[in-house]
Design a protein around this motif. Sequence first.
Motif, PDB file in Angstrom:
ATOM      1  N   ASP A   1      46.000  48.366  40.450  1.00  0.00           N
ATOM      2  CA  ASP A   1      45.239  49.539  40.891  1.00  0.00           C
ATOM      3  C   ASP A   1      45.928  50.827  40.463  1.00  0.00           C
ATOM      4  N   ALA A   2      47.259  50.850  40.555  1.00  0.00           N
ATOM      5  CA  ALA A   2      48.012  52.046  40.174  1.00  0.00           C
ATOM      6  C   ALA A   2      48.030  52.245  38.660  1.00  0.00           C
ATOM      7  N   GLY A   3      47.955  51.140  37.916  1.00  0.00           N
ATOM      8  CA  GLY A   3      48.045  51.247  36.461  1.00  0.00           C
ATOM      9  C   GLY A   3      46.736  51.541  35.773  1.00  0.00           C
ATOM     10  N   LEU A   4      45.614  51.157  36.404  1.00  0.00           N
ATOM     11  CA  LEU A   4      44.304  51.432  35.797  1.00  0.00           C
ATOM     12  C   LEU A   4      43.919  52.880  36.043  1.00  0.00           C
ATOM     13  N   HIS A   5      43.330  53.507  35.025  1.00  0.00           N
ATOM     14  CA  HIS A   5      42.933  54.904  35.173  1.00  0.00           C
ATOM     15  C   HIS A   5      41.409  55.043  35.064  1.00  0.00           C
ATOM     16  N   ASN A   6      40.924  55.183  33.867  1.00  0.00           N
ATOM     17  CA  ASN A   6      39.502  55.512  33.697  1.00  0.00           C
ATOM     18  C   ASN A   6      38.680  54.379  33.098  1.00  0.00           C
ATOM     19  N   PHE A   7      39.183  53.156  33.135  1.00  0.00           N
ATOM     20  CA  PHE A   7      38.401  52.039  32.607  1.00  0.00           C
ATOM     21  C   PHE A   7      37.413  51.572  33.681  1.00  0.00           C
ATOM     22  N   SER A   8      36.195  52.070  33.587  1.00  0.00           N
ATOM     23  CA  SER A   8      35.216  51.796  34.641  1.00  0.00           C
ATOM     24  C   SER A   8      34.947  50.290  34.779  1.00  0.00           C
ATOM     25  N   SER A   9      34.850  49.578  33.636  1.00  0.00           N
ATOM     26  CA  SER A   9      34.564  48.150  33.706  1.00  0.00           C
ATOM     27  C   SER A   9      35.711  47.408  34.385  1.00  0.00           C
ATOM     28  N   ALA A  10      36.955  47.807  34.071  1.00  0.00           N
ATOM     29  CA  ALA A  10      38.108  47.170  34.701  1.00  0.00           C
ATOM     30  C   ALA A  10      38.162  47.497  36.184  1.00  0.00           C
ATOM     31  N   ARG A  11      37.802  48.722  36.539  1.00  0.00           N
ATOM     32  CA  ARG A  11      37.823  49.109  37.955  1.00  0.00           C
ATOM     33  C   ARG A  11      36.772  48.349  38.746  1.00  0.00           C
ATOM     34  N   ARG A  12      35.615  48.138  38.132  1.00  0.00           N
ATOM     35  CA  ARG A  12      34.584  47.345  38.805  1.00  0.00           C
ATOM     36  C   ARG A  12      35.074  45.912  39.025  1.00  0.00           C
ATOM     37  N   ALA A  13      35.732  45.362  38.012  1.00  0.00           N
ATOM     38  CA  ALA A  13      36.266  43.994  38.129  1.00  0.00           C
ATOM     39  C   ALA A  13      37.345  43.939  39.209  1.00  0.00           C
ATOM     40  N   LEU A  14      38.184  44.994  39.277  1.00  0.00           N
ATOM     41  CA  LEU A  14      39.229  45.040  40.296  1.00  0.00           C
ATOM     42  C   LEU A  14      38.623  45.073  41.690  1.00  0.00           C
ATOM     43  N   SER A  15      37.587  45.894  41.890  1.00  0.00           N
ATOM     44  CA  SER A  15      36.930  45.973  43.199  1.00  0.00           C
ATOM     45  C   SER A  15      36.319  44.636  43.580  1.00  0.00           C
ATOM     46  N   GLU A  16      35.701  43.986  42.605  1.00  0.00           N
ATOM     47  CA  GLU A  16      35.093  42.678  42.866  1.00  0.00           C
ATOM     48  C   GLU A  16      36.160  41.649  43.229  1.00  0.00           C
ATOM     49  N   LEU A  17      37.299  41.702  42.515  1.00  0.00           N
ATOM     50  CA  LEU A  17      38.384  40.763  42.791  1.00  0.00           C
ATOM     51  C   LEU A  17      38.991  41.022  44.171  1.00  0.00           C
ATOM     52  N   GLN A  18      39.159  42.291  44.523  1.00  0.00           N
ATOM     53  CA  GLN A  18      39.699  42.626  45.842  1.00  0.00           C
ATOM     54  C   GLN A  18      38.809  42.072  46.949  1.00  0.00           C
ATOM     55  N   GLU A  19      37.499  42.137  46.735  1.00  0.00           N
ATOM     56  CA  GLU A  19      36.566  41.609  47.733  1.00  0.00           C
ATOM     57  C   GLU A  19      36.672  40.085  47.812  1.00  0.00           C
ATOM     58  N   LYS A  20      36.815  39.445  46.661  1.00  0.00           N
ATOM     59  CA  LYS A  20      36.960  37.983  46.640  1.00  0.00           C
ATOM     60  C   LYS A  20      38.248  37.556  47.337  1.00  0.00           C
ATOM     61  N   VAL A  21      39.312  38.326  47.109  1.00  0.00           N
ATOM     62  CA  VAL A  21      40.600  38.003  47.738  1.00  0.00           C
ATOM     63  C   VAL A  21      40.515  38.178  49.246  1.00  0.00           C
ATOM     64  N   ARG A  22      39.867  39.265  49.688  1.00  0.00           N
ATOM     65  CA  ARG A  22      39.704  39.491  51.133  1.00  0.00           C
ATOM     66  C   ARG A  22      38.935  38.347  51.780  1.00  0.00           C
ATOM     67  N   SER A  23      37.871  37.917  51.112  1.00  0.00           N
ATOM     68  CA  SER A  23      37.073  36.811  51.638  1.00  0.00           C
ATOM     69  C   SER A  23      37.890  35.519  51.678  1.00  0.00           C
ATOM     70  N   HIS A  24      38.661  35.275  50.630  1.00  0.00           N
ATOM     71  CA  HIS A  24      39.493  34.081  50.557  1.00  0.00           C
ATOM     72  C   HIS A  24      40.570  34.106  51.646  1.00  0.00           C
ATOM     73  N   THR A  25      41.196  35.272  51.836  1.00  0.00           N
ATOM     74  CA  THR A  25      42.239  35.411  52.855  1.00  0.00           C
ATOM     75  C   THR A  25      41.664  35.203  54.252  1.00  0.00           C
ATOM     76  N   ALA A  26      40.480  35.757  54.492  1.00  0.00           N
ATOM     77  CA  ALA A  26      39.837  35.607  55.796  1.00  0.00           C
ATOM     78  C   ALA A  26      39.533  34.134  56.089  1.00  0.00           C
ATOM     79  N   THR A  27      39.119  33.422  55.068  1.00  0.00           N
ATOM     80  CA  THR A  27      38.833  31.989  55.234  1.00  0.00           C
ATOM     81  C   THR A  27      40.091  31.220  55.613  1.00  0.00           C
ATOM     82  N   ILE A  28      41.193  31.528  54.930  1.00  0.00           N
ATOM     83  CA  ILE A  28      42.463  30.853  55.221  1.00  0.00           C
ATOM     84  C   ILE A  28      42.917  31.163  56.644  1.00  0.00           C
ATOM     85  N   GLU A  29      42.827  32.436  57.030  1.00  0.00           N
ATOM     86  CA  GLU A  29      43.253  32.826  58.373  1.00  0.00           C
ATOM     87  C   GLU A  29      42.386  32.163  59.430  1.00  0.00           C
TER      88      GLU A  29
END
Length: 584
Positions: free
Chosen positions: A535-563
Amino acid sequence: MAGSNLQPLGLEVLGIPGREYLRDNLTSCNDPLKAIEEFQIENGILLPSLRPMLPLLDMHDIRRLDFHNSVMEELREKLLNQIAELGEKDDPDKEKRLRELLKKSFPVVKVKQLRPVVLSVLKQLNHIEDKYLKVLVKDRELYNECDTVVKRQIWKDNQALFGEEVTPVFSQYIKEKEEVLFNIENLTNSFFSPSPKIRRQAPIVQKLANMIGNNIKLYDMVLQFLRTLFMRSQNWHYCTLRSELLMALHDLEVHDIMSVDPCHKFTWCIDACLREKQVDAKRSRELQLFLDGIKKGQEQILGDISMVLGDPHVIFFLASFCLKICNNLINSETVPRDNTVLVLLLRLMALGLGSWQIISSQEFKEPRLEPSVVTKFVPALMSLIVDDQARALSVKLPPDERQTALTVIEHSGPVPDAYTTYIYENDVAYTLAMYYTMQTAKQKDKVGLMRVVGALARSDTDRAFEDPFLHTLVGALISFGDEFVNEDFCTVVFDEFFSTAIARENVCRHVLKLVWYVYPKLPVQRVGNLLKAVDAGLHNFSSARRALSELQEKVRSHTATIEAELSVEKPLSPLAGIATPSHI
């Protein structure tokens, strides 16, 4: 009269009465209706047999304008066909007839309905006079409608305008390369997979080849643009385009350019090696003779040769074939310095890796290949390959846990000092180490990979963090899957390698792709730290930022399932309610 001071428009430039004439006539006549009728009679289609039919058209509510337009369109199509036929004829008077036709028709080039005829004549001419080209350049609408054949004659004497036209093509070419390298969903279309012929048949390469045609001056301009862009950006894709363009023109049999480019034969030979995926004795002799045949005063050719060799696809091939030769040397128990093909390939690698330095410094001198790379580094590299083979073989032998363990330990120790010393000091050695590391990853050799991947990050060079290599390495790492549950493996891959360059945007994008596929295997804390760094290293790559947001959501969902699974109350033991004697 007011109209007499205006510039003639439309057909008036040919002396045919038009809009201005009709306006002046109507403003000065006594009977406007009669004036209109006379104008129609004088300027209509002078065909006696047609006159009786005009009232019939009127009865069907067909306007005279529509009728005349349809006639004009039909005649225009016939004329265009005749011009095309004339252009295809092998007639010695063809050029003269076309010039006469252009002289008569060019005055109406700004009449849209007649413009296709003028442009068709221009397209068929081998040489267009400057007086016509100047008119086309000044009027952007006319210029945009010209065929590429006509534009070439404009561009050859207007480098700035040609630069404006090819710059978007270069940008699109780089964009398409990066789309392959950074596409998160791409696990099958490896950057190095397409053959050279498929790559140069890409529409963007063909478009550039079409813009050049057989014009040597335009070809030279493009090469100069590519050298300048490469020098400014150090983007190795421009080296690829330099080779692909020449070979695309080779496929089109543009002999005018092939005969004057001194790199053509060398580039064709390299292309043949890539196509055949090998360098046989005949090809190696041809390449050797070419390099050794560069005479004093011709050294500048080394700049273009180095760009051909600096193409990432060529470097990948040279390094991979060197490793193949190393395997053969191990099997035949021979030393590297006696293999002339290996020495030549290392020499070619040195020239390709030094391309940017040669172009930017304008010092056209072949980089020296250190003999110790052949006599010391390559043997050290071969010892690592032997270790890999020994471990792989021990797994296939009958079960003997103690002997297998001893074999793994014996062939899994620290890498030879010569290996680490040379990769820190020599570009050729470092590049061979890169592709050896890639080879261990592709073979899913966990021990071999962990021995060497961290060393790539400890060198002053940053070639291991260039996109073509990272793209391929990440694709291979994804296949390790369950190995990412092991902390020692994660430490080497992430902490010792990727984290040393995580501040770079391109590295962040490759780490993002890797985490996208392996995050279910990683500890939650490590995933969080990696995503924060990305997140700190990405700047203006909109496609990469969208992928990062999607991945963060997937990780949150995965973490919630484990918990949620961990928080499920465990069943009580059958002995939970029984009192325990205090004296126990």
